[in-house]
Design a protein around this motif. Structure first.
Motif, PDB file in Angstrom:
ATOM      1  N   PHE A 280      42.326  45.999  42.431  1.00  0.00           N
ATOM      2  CA  PHE A 280      41.360  45.755  41.360  1.00  0.00           C
ATOM      3  C   PHE A 280      42.093  45.483  40.055  1.00  0.00           C
ATOM      4  O   PHE A 280      43.276  45.814  39.894  1.00  0.00           O
ATOM      5  CB  PHE A 280      40.415  46.958  41.192  1.00  0.00           C
ATOM      6  N   LEU A 281      41.387  44.861  39.134  1.00  0.00           N
ATOM      7  CA  LEU A 281      41.903  44.602  37.793  1.00  0.00           C
ATOM      8  C   LEU A 281      41.445  45.741  36.900  1.00  0.00           C
ATOM      9  O   LEU A 281      40.244  45.992  36.788  1.00  0.00           O
ATOM     10  CB  LEU A 281      41.351  43.265  37.284  1.00  0.00           C
ATOM     11  N   ASN A 282      42.380  46.429  36.266  1.00  0.00           N
ATOM     12  CA  ASN A 282      41.939  47.598  35.511  1.00  0.00           C
ATOM     13  C   ASN A 282      41.216  47.183  34.229  1.00  0.00           C
ATOM     14  O   ASN A 282      41.230  46.031  33.826  1.00  0.00           O
ATOM     15  CB  ASN A 282      43.084  48.585  35.275  1.00  0.00           C
ATOM     16  N   GLN A 283      40.577  48.147  33.598  1.00  0.00           N
ATOM     17  CA  GLN A 283      39.625  47.854  32.528  1.00  0.00           C
ATOM     18  C   GLN A 283      40.271  47.186  31.320  1.00  0.00           C
ATOM     19  O   GLN A 283      39.624  46.459  30.583  1.00  0.00           O
ATOM     20  CB  GLN A 283      38.920  49.145  32.104  1.00  0.00           C
ATOM     21  N   SER A 284      41.556  47.420  31.130  1.00  0.00           N
ATOM     22  CA  SER A 284      42.244  46.809  29.997  1.00  0.00           C
ATOM     23  C   SER A 284      42.615  45.360  30.283  1.00  0.00           C
ATOM     24  O   SER A 284      43.074  44.660  29.395  1.00  0.00           O
ATOM     25  CB  SER A 284      43.529  47.577  29.696  1.00  0.00           C
ATOM     26  N   HIS A 285      42.418  44.924  31.533  1.00  0.00           N
ATOM     27  CA  HIS A 285      42.827  43.630  32.095  1.00  0.00           C
ATOM     28  C   HIS A 285      44.288  43.300  31.826  1.00  0.00           C
ATOM     29  O   HIS A 285      44.668  42.145  31.715  1.00  0.00           O
ATOM     30  CB  HIS A 285      41.905  42.483  31.670  1.00  0.00           C
ATOM     31  N   ARG A 286      45.123  44.336  31.741  1.00  0.00           N
ATOM     32  CA  ARG A 286      46.553  44.105  31.578  1.00  0.00           C
ATOM     33  C   ARG A 286      47.344  44.410  32.847  1.00  0.00           C
ATOM     34  O   ARG A 286      48.546  44.190  32.891  1.00  0.00           O
ATOM     35  CB  ARG A 286      47.103  44.941  30.423  1.00  0.00           C
ATOM     36  N   CYS A 287      46.687  44.971  33.859  1.00  0.00           N
ATOM     37  CA  CYS A 287      47.411  45.218  35.101  1.00  0.00           C
ATOM     38  C   CYS A 287      46.482  45.159  36.310  1.00  0.00           C
ATOM     39  O   CYS A 287      45.300  45.475  36.220  1.00  0.00           O
ATOM     40  CB  CYS A 287      48.178  46.532  35.062  1.00  0.00           C
TER      41      CYS A 287
END
Length: 291
Positions: A243-250
């Motif tokens: 999944f793409l984490n909520q910060s969309h940085r990882c």
């Protein structure tokens, strides 16, 4: 203060599946603060770069004084392997450390629920704070005043392969501006099953639900192409839970160490230009000890 106080806080990630501002996880990267002697002014020693203040403007000190403004200045020494600004809760770790320090120096006798509530008010949501304080995966609801949190354990054999994107993602919109009733039901249903699976230790079902994309933009693979690449390679190996984490940085993938090493080997052959790290899950949460 006769003894040094040592605070250790794990890194966190949030936004697992569709659990926005609700589901968080703690990882085995740590932000450590040593509380040393009393000073005339706050002094925060660190090697985190020029953008991180060394004085009362540091987020740790600001948090301490929000919790108890009467606490006198001390020297603090910070050591951290939590990357700054990469979506693994570097600011959350500092806030939690500040709460723990205030509780110790002020002898406030705060409960974990108290600490989660304080951190949630500072952050505006409870997910990262709860995971940092409790460890493992937490599911939280925050109404602006009080947080309700439930912790559940991840199997000990499960680790995470974390891909840190080269782009900081600051200008990317990964969630839909408006969610249709159909997508809202899909997201809600998937999150319900995800939480139920975690609570009943049905890990395979949980990882499948983590990949529900009902609230992502329809072109999410164009916005974050690494998500598609990693999922495709993981699925070919029979690994789910990317999944793409909520910060969309990882981009994060769960699996056993053996599975994730296979996945990392495959991805290293590709054209991904970010950084991959195999990280253990933290099961204990923040700790406080004296020397």
């Amino acid at each position: 203060m006769d003894k040094k106080i040592i605070i250790r806080v794990p890194a966190t990630s949030t936004g697992i599946g569709a659990g926005i501002n609700s589901i968080g996880i703690a990882f085995g990267l740590y932000y450590t603060v040593i509380v040393e002697e009393e000073m005339q002014h706050w002094q925060v020693n660190h090697a985190l770069g020029d953008d991180v203040p060394n004085d009362e403007n540091n987020i740790i000190v600001q948090t301490i004084l929000k919790v108890d403004p009467t606490i006198k200045p001390h020297q603090l020494t910070v050591m951290s392997d939590v990357p700054i600004g990469r979506g693994l809760g570097s600011s959350t770790t500092a806030i939690v450390a500040g709460i723990k320090i205030a509780n110790a120096l002020g002898e406030l006798d705060l409960s974990l629920d108290d600490e989660i509530n304080i951190g949630s008010k500072i952050e505006g949501h409870a997910d990262g704070v709860a995971s940092a304080l409790l460890g493992d995966i937490t599911v939280s609801y925050f109404n602006g005043e009080m947080a309700t949190t439930v912790k559940t354990q991840i199997p000990e054999v499960i680790n995470a392969l974390v891909y840190l994107t080269k782009d900081d993602g600051s200008d990317k919109a990964i969630y839909k501006n408006q969610v249709s009733s159909v997508d809202a039901v899909k997201a809600s249903s998937a999150t319900n099953v995800l939480v139920a699976s975690l609570m009943s230790n049905e890990w395979t079902k949980a990882t499948e639900m983590m990949e529900n994309d009902a609230i992502y933009t329809d072109n999410i693979y164009e916005v974050v192409p690494e998500l598609e690449t990693i999922r495709k390679q993981a699925h070919e190996l029979g690994i789910y839970g990317t999944f793409l984490n909520q910060s969309h940085r990882c981009v994060i993938t769960f699996g056993t160490e053996s599975e994730l090493n296979q996945l990392r080997d495959r991805l290293n052959v590709g054209k991904l230009d970010g950084v991959m790290r195999l990280i253990k899950v933290d099961h204990s949460g923040a700790t406080v000890r004296g020397e």
